[in-house]
Structures are given as C-alpha cells and as structure tokens.
Design a protein around this motif. Structure first.
Motif, PDB file in Angstrom:
ATOM      1  N   GLU A 137       1.036   6.861  -6.673  1.00 18.83           N
ATOM      2  CA  GLU A 137      -0.152   7.704  -6.862  1.00 18.83           C
ATOM      3  C   GLU A 137       0.159   9.166  -6.568  1.00 18.83           C
ATOM      4  O   GLU A 137      -0.268  10.063  -7.293  1.00 18.83           O
ATOM      5  CB  GLU A 137      -1.294   7.210  -5.968  1.00 18.83           C
ATOM      6  CG  GLU A 137      -1.910   5.926  -6.510  1.00 18.83           C
ATOM      7  CD  GLU A 137      -2.818   5.213  -5.517  1.00 18.83           C
ATOM      8  OE1 GLU A 137      -3.796   4.626  -5.956  1.00 18.83           O
ATOM      9  OE2 GLU A 137      -2.530   5.221  -4.307  1.00 18.83           O
ATOM     10  N   LEU A 138       0.924   9.394  -5.522  1.00 18.11           N
ATOM     11  CA  LEU A 138       1.312  10.770  -5.188  1.00 18.11           C
ATOM     12  C   LEU A 138       2.129  11.395  -6.317  1.00 18.11           C
ATOM     13  O   LEU A 138       1.879  12.526  -6.730  1.00 18.11           O
ATOM     14  CB  LEU A 138       2.125  10.774  -3.876  1.00 18.11           C
ATOM     15  CG  LEU A 138       2.677  12.120  -3.446  1.00 18.11           C
ATOM     16  CD1 LEU A 138       1.554  13.034  -2.958  1.00 18.11           C
ATOM     17  CD2 LEU A 138       3.729  11.969  -2.358  1.00 18.11           C
TER      18      LEU A 138
ATOM     19  N   ALA B 162      -4.861   0.538 -13.525  1.00 16.19           N
ATOM     20  CA  ALA B 162      -5.546  -0.764 -13.517  1.00 16.19           C
ATOM     21  C   ALA B 162      -6.503  -0.864 -12.328  1.00 16.19           C
ATOM     22  O   ALA B 162      -6.388  -0.125 -11.356  1.00 16.19           O
ATOM     23  CB  ALA B 162      -4.518  -1.878 -13.462  1.00 16.19           C
TER      24      ALA B 162
ATOM     25  N   LEU C 188       2.244   1.726  -3.536  1.00 11.80           N
ATOM     26  CA  LEU C 188       1.219   2.243  -4.449  1.00 11.80           C
ATOM     27  C   LEU C 188       0.902   3.705  -4.131  1.00 11.80           C
ATOM     28  O   LEU C 188       0.714   4.514  -5.035  1.00 11.80           O
ATOM     29  CB  LEU C 188      -0.053   1.387  -4.364  1.00 11.80           C
ATOM     30  CG  LEU C 188       0.073  -0.054  -4.891  1.00 11.80           C
ATOM     31  CD1 LEU C 188      -1.184  -0.855  -4.562  1.00 11.80           C
ATOM     32  CD2 LEU C 188       0.329  -0.086  -6.396  1.00 11.80           C
ATOM     33  N   GLY C 189       0.860   4.035  -2.846  1.00 14.16           N
ATOM     34  CA  GLY C 189       0.601   5.418  -2.437  1.00 14.16           C
ATOM     35  C   GLY C 189       1.664   6.369  -2.966  1.00 14.16           C
ATOM     36  O   GLY C 189       1.360   7.473  -3.423  1.00 14.16           O
ATOM     37  N   LEU C 190       2.913   5.924  -2.929  1.00 14.38           N
ATOM     38  CA  LEU C 190       4.012   6.747  -3.455  1.00 14.38           C
ATOM     39  C   LEU C 190       3.797   7.023  -4.948  1.00 14.38           C
ATOM     40  O   LEU C 190       3.904   8.178  -5.398  1.00 14.38           O
ATOM     41  CB  LEU C 190       5.361   6.029  -3.247  1.00 14.38           C
ATOM     42  CG  LEU C 190       6.547   6.695  -3.945  1.00 14.38           C
ATOM     43  CD1 LEU C 190       6.981   7.955  -3.208  1.00 14.38           C
ATOM     44  CD2 LEU C 190       7.720   5.730  -4.088  1.00 14.38           C
TER      45      LEU C 190
ATOM     46  N   LEU D 223       6.321  14.819   2.720  1.00 13.49           N
ATOM     47  CA  LEU D 223       5.680  13.707   3.426  1.00 13.49           C
ATOM     48  C   LEU D 223       5.989  13.721   4.924  1.00 13.49           C
ATOM     49  O   LEU D 223       5.486  12.888   5.666  1.00 13.49           O
ATOM     50  CB  LEU D 223       6.149  12.371   2.835  1.00 13.49           C
ATOM     51  CG  LEU D 223       5.756  12.108   1.381  1.00 13.49           C
ATOM     52  CD1 LEU D 223       6.462  10.880   0.853  1.00 13.49           C
ATOM     53  CD2 LEU D 223       4.247  11.952   1.258  1.00 13.49           C
TER      54      LEU D 223
ATOM     55  N   SER E 275       0.830  -1.212   0.000  1.00  9.44           N
ATOM     56  CA  SER E 275       0.000   0.000   0.000  1.00  9.44           C
ATOM     57  C   SER E 275       0.863   1.260   0.000  1.00  9.44           C
ATOM     58  O   SER E 275       0.527   2.256  -0.650  1.00  9.44           O
ATOM     59  CB  SER E 275      -0.909   0.041   1.229  1.00  9.44           C
ATOM     60  OG  SER E 275      -1.455  -1.208   1.508  1.00  9.44           O
ATOM     61  N   GLN E 276       1.977   1.211   0.757  1.00 10.25           N
ATOM     62  CA  GLN E 276       2.872   2.377   0.788  1.00 10.25           C
ATOM     63  C   GLN E 276       3.472   2.628  -0.597  1.00 10.25           C
ATOM     64  O   GLN E 276       3.596   3.768  -1.034  1.00 10.25           O
ATOM     65  CB  GLN E 276       4.019   2.135   1.772  1.00 10.25           C
ATOM     66  CG  GLN E 276       3.657   2.339   3.216  1.00 10.25           C
ATOM     67  CD  GLN E 276       4.784   1.850   4.110  1.00 10.25           C
ATOM     68  OE1 GLN E 276       5.026   0.649   4.222  1.00 10.25           O
ATOM     69  NE2 GLN E 276       5.486   2.777   4.727  1.00 10.25           N
TER      70      GLN E 276
ATOM     71  N   GLY F 120       0.338  12.524  -9.522  1.00 11.83           N
ATOM     72  CA  GLY F 120      -0.349  13.808  -9.411  1.00 11.83           C
ATOM     73  C   GLY F 120       0.561  15.011  -9.603  1.00 11.83           C
ATOM     74  O   GLY F 120       0.103  16.146  -9.609  1.00 11.83           O
ATOM     75  N   LYS F 121       1.862  14.766  -9.758  1.00 14.45           N
ATOM     76  CA  LYS F 121       2.805  15.875  -9.871  1.00 14.45           C
ATOM     77  C   LYS F 121       3.192  16.102 -11.331  1.00 14.45           C
ATOM     78  O   LYS F 121       3.095  15.194 -12.147  1.00 14.45           O
ATOM     79  CB  LYS F 121       4.068  15.568  -9.062  1.00 14.45           C
ATOM     80  CG  LYS F 121       3.788  15.557  -7.585  1.00 14.45           C
ATOM     81  CD  LYS F 121       5.037  15.204  -6.811  1.00 14.45           C
ATOM     82  CE  LYS F 121       4.765  15.220  -5.333  1.00 14.45           C
ATOM     83  NZ  LYS F 121       4.573  16.576  -4.802  1.00 14.45           N
TER      84      LYS F 121
END
Lengths: 259, 173
Positions: free
Chosen positions: B27-28, B85, B23-25, B46, B20-21, B31-32
């Motif tokens: 995703e973040l 996905a 994937l979160g990275l 962060l 999860s960490q 957005g940039k």
C-alpha cells in the motif's frame, strides 16, 4: 473516495456542550478538560488530536459514558446521556483482548451483554470475522497473533455489536509502521462498506498525519487542561497522500495551533 | 494440485513477517510514483533497519506482490490487484500464492497422508527442520501457522498442539 456517508442526514449523533472534567488527586483538584464543545454528525469521521496529557482518552470515555462530565452535558442523538452508551463501541490502543479466550470468544464477548441468542451471536461473530479478514484465526489465542491481527480482533469485537458510534483510542499506536498503514486503509474500507451499521467514527490520536489521512474533521486540543483550540474540516479526496501540497498545509496549520 | 514445481524448487525458510506488514508495504509503495522506491531510501523513510526492510520485501516477493530490480522495489500487477480487492477477496488471492510455496505444499501433503488429517506440532517442527536445514525452525514455524491460518490452508489448535486439514466436512458445524 469521498466520504460515503455524509450528506445523507446531517443529523447530530453526539454533542459535547461546555464539558469540563475534574479529577480529585491527593495534591488537589485537577482539571483535565475545560469547556469542551463540539459535535459529530451522522456519517462523519472525526479525529481528536492533541499532545499526551491533553485528556483525549478522558474525552472518549465521556463520550461512551464510562465517565460523567463535572460540568456541562454530553448529548447523544439530542438527549442527555446518563451512564454507559450501549450504542457505542470502543477500540483500544493495546487491543483490550483477554489472553485466555480465543479470537472468536474475544469477539463474542462484546455481544454477551446484548443478546442471549447463541445462534445470533455466532452469526454476528462469523460475519465480522470475515469483514476484518480474520477467517482461519477463530481458534487462535491473542499470544499467537501479530499486532495487526490483534487489532483486527479488537475492531471485529467493536463492529460485532453494530454500534452507531465507533470510538477509537489511539488504535494504531501500538503497531509497527507498515502494519499501521495497512490497518488505516482497511479501516477506511470497512467504513465505506455500506453494509456496515457504523457510520460515525471518532478517533483519538497524537499523530497529526494520521488524523489528516483519515478524518473529515479534526478537533485540536491544547495541553493541561485540554481545551479545543481548533476545529478544522479536511477537504481532501481519499486516498490522501502525505506528500501532497495541501496535506502538508494542513499539517502546518494544525502544528501551529498546537505549538 | 500436483505440480513438479515444489519438488524442483528447494523450500525456502519463511520470514517472520505478518500479512498486515506485507500489505502495508504494498500500500505504501502504490502511493509512490511508478509504485516503486529505492530500498535504501525506503528503509530510511520507515525508520527501519535495512535488514528488517529486506525481510519484509522478501516476504512480499515470495507472494508475488513486488519484485526487486536493481536496488529498487516495485509493485507487481498482482500486488495492485490484491490491494484493489476487498478484504475477503485479498485472502482468496493470497491463498493461491501461499499454497504454492514449497513449505506449505509439503506440510499439506504430510497432513493429507496422516490418519484423520491431523499431526502434532512436534511432527510439523521436525518436518520443517528436515525441509529447511540450518534455519531457525521456530521463526518459520510461527509464519507457517500465521500464513496458513490466513490462507485457510490448515488449522492449528494451540491447546491440543495439533495441525489439521480444514476439509469441507470438518468445517460444516
């Protein structure tokens, strides 16, 4: 992504009508929530924002019927709600998992009160394990899981009962910053999945940005007692970016209401 | 899959980082602007220690999601594909990367050669210590279990403390 569920029916799912909640404490009566009125329509994602002590968690427990209002009414689909609402499910900040049960058993737990059909239970458990990406973790215990995976279990357990109202109490607050980014996005993915029964979601949070990122509408509560000081529609397409000018305007607006 | 890659690349230790960490990275970063960020600035944004940030980045890099030119971290095309996905599809995509990591290949080979395709936790820990000497085998162990479960490369039962190969015959219930 715009809201995939709205503009279908506009039917009110839950309504709080002039709700107050008092608790008796040794030092006397304390009013936690005062004259709360708002409603959530079918398909809506509502966030409730307020400082800690604003009675946000109490508000959620009034909505799922764990608590009864001292004054006022809670209407579910137009009818006054008495006792626990079995069409709602809750996701908790600290996951609410039983440590001696496996992932699959924890998810099944929510189904126990609803069906005795073992095959049906198994099918639903498997279905929602897949939805949240937990395949492969069925026999794991909570102690073996990261926070992100624990909250996936909490979410799968809530979804497995196929609630028409999903209530979430600070669902991302126990997670590290990157995990919470991931789970917020996955929650939106799950919500936009038309196969899912759950359309209407109400989330409590103390983080303004989180509310703006996710919700269609934000109810803002003041502190001690909690009163509604704002009800703002978030008119931004998803995914929403925190550095977006209009996002920042919403932050400022909500912040000034809380200040 | 038999390839020579696992034999030439020495097994790396596994960072103690959850999927999860990672994937979160990604995703973040998506957005940039340009799906990239300066690593030092990212750590600041962060409120994470630089060392911790680097560990997450390393984990994402091992899975082919990002690369790190200079002092930046940039999302790979594969990273964007994974994030675009669906949740079940992500697992499929990441499985293809995780199963190629030398540690996972070795453990799977080890399981395949054992009777009933089962080995004890102790045997796997010994194998890890052999594969990645001078490393903290315990932290690699937890990632081995977690990523292995996520990718469904093998099962691990903590009651019996055994690893097993999740073959199709076993899976049919």
């Amino acid at each position: 992504m715009t809201n995939p569920h709205l503009n279908q029916t506009e039917e009110t799912i839950i309504e709080m009508k002039n709700v107050s909640k008092n608790f008796m404490l040794p030092q006397g009566q304390v009013t936690v929530l005062e004259n709360i009125s708002f409603k959530a329509v079918e398909g809506e994602f509502v966030a409730i924002v307020g400082p800690s002590g604003a009675g946000k968690s109490t508000l959620l427990r009034l909505m799922n019927g764990l608590l009864a209002p001292s004054v006022g009414n809670v209407l579910y689909q137009g009818k006054e709600q008495h006792g626990i609402n079995f069409e709602s499910a809750m996701v908790f900040q600290n996951f609410g998992l039983l440590p001696w049960l496996t992932v699959a058993q924890n998810i099944e737990l929510g189904l126990e009160a609803r069906t005795k059909d073992a095959a049906l239970k198994k099918e639903k458990v498997n279905r929602y394990i897949t939805k949240v990406g937990l395949d492969g973790y069925e026999e794991a215990y909570p102690r073996e899981l990261s926070g992100g995976m624990k909250q996936r279990v909490g979410l799968a357990r809530a979804l497995a009962i196929e609630p028409s109202l999903l209530l979430m109490d600070e669902p991302f607050s126990s997670l590290d910053v990157l995990t919470s980014i991931n789970l917020r996005n996955e929650l939106l993915d799950i919500w936009s999945d038309r196969d899912n029964v759950v359309n209407t979601m109400i989330m409590v949070t103390h983080i303004i940005e989180e509310a703006i990122e996710l919700a269609d509408r934000i109810i803002i509560l003041s502190n001690r007692p909690g009163k509604v000081v704002g009800d703002i529609k978030i008119d931004l397409p998803r995914p929403r970016q925190k550095r977006d000018k209009r996002f920042i305007e919403y932050v400022d607006r909500i912040f000034s209401l809380l200040a | 899959m038999k390839s020579s890659e696992g034999d030439t690349v020495p097994p790396q230790s596994l960072p103690e980082i959850g999927i999860s960490q990672i994937l979160g990275l990604v995703e973040l970063l998506i957005g940039k602007e340009g799906a990239r960020e300066d690593i030092y600035r990212l750590a600041g944004e962060l409120s994470m220690e630089l060392g911790e940030t680097l560990t997450v980045i390393k984990a994402a890099e091992m899975l082919g999601l990002v690369h790190t030119p200079g002092g930046d971290v940039v999302v790979e095309a594969f990273g964007t594909k994974v994030i675009d996905a669906s949740i079940p599809e992500r697992k499929e995509l990441l499985r293809e990367k995780i199963e190629l990591l030398p540690v996972f290949k070795k453990v799977r080979e080890f399981l395949a050669t054992e009777e009933n395709h089962e080995v004890t936790r102790e045997q796997v820990s010994e194998k890890l210590a052999e594969l990645i000497p001078n490393e903290d085998a315990e932290s690699s162990f937890s990632t081995l279990v977690n990523w292995g479960r996520y990718a469904e490369l093998f099962g691990y039962n903590d009651d019996s403390q055994t690893f097993y190969l999740d073959t199709d015959e076993d899976r049919g219930e």
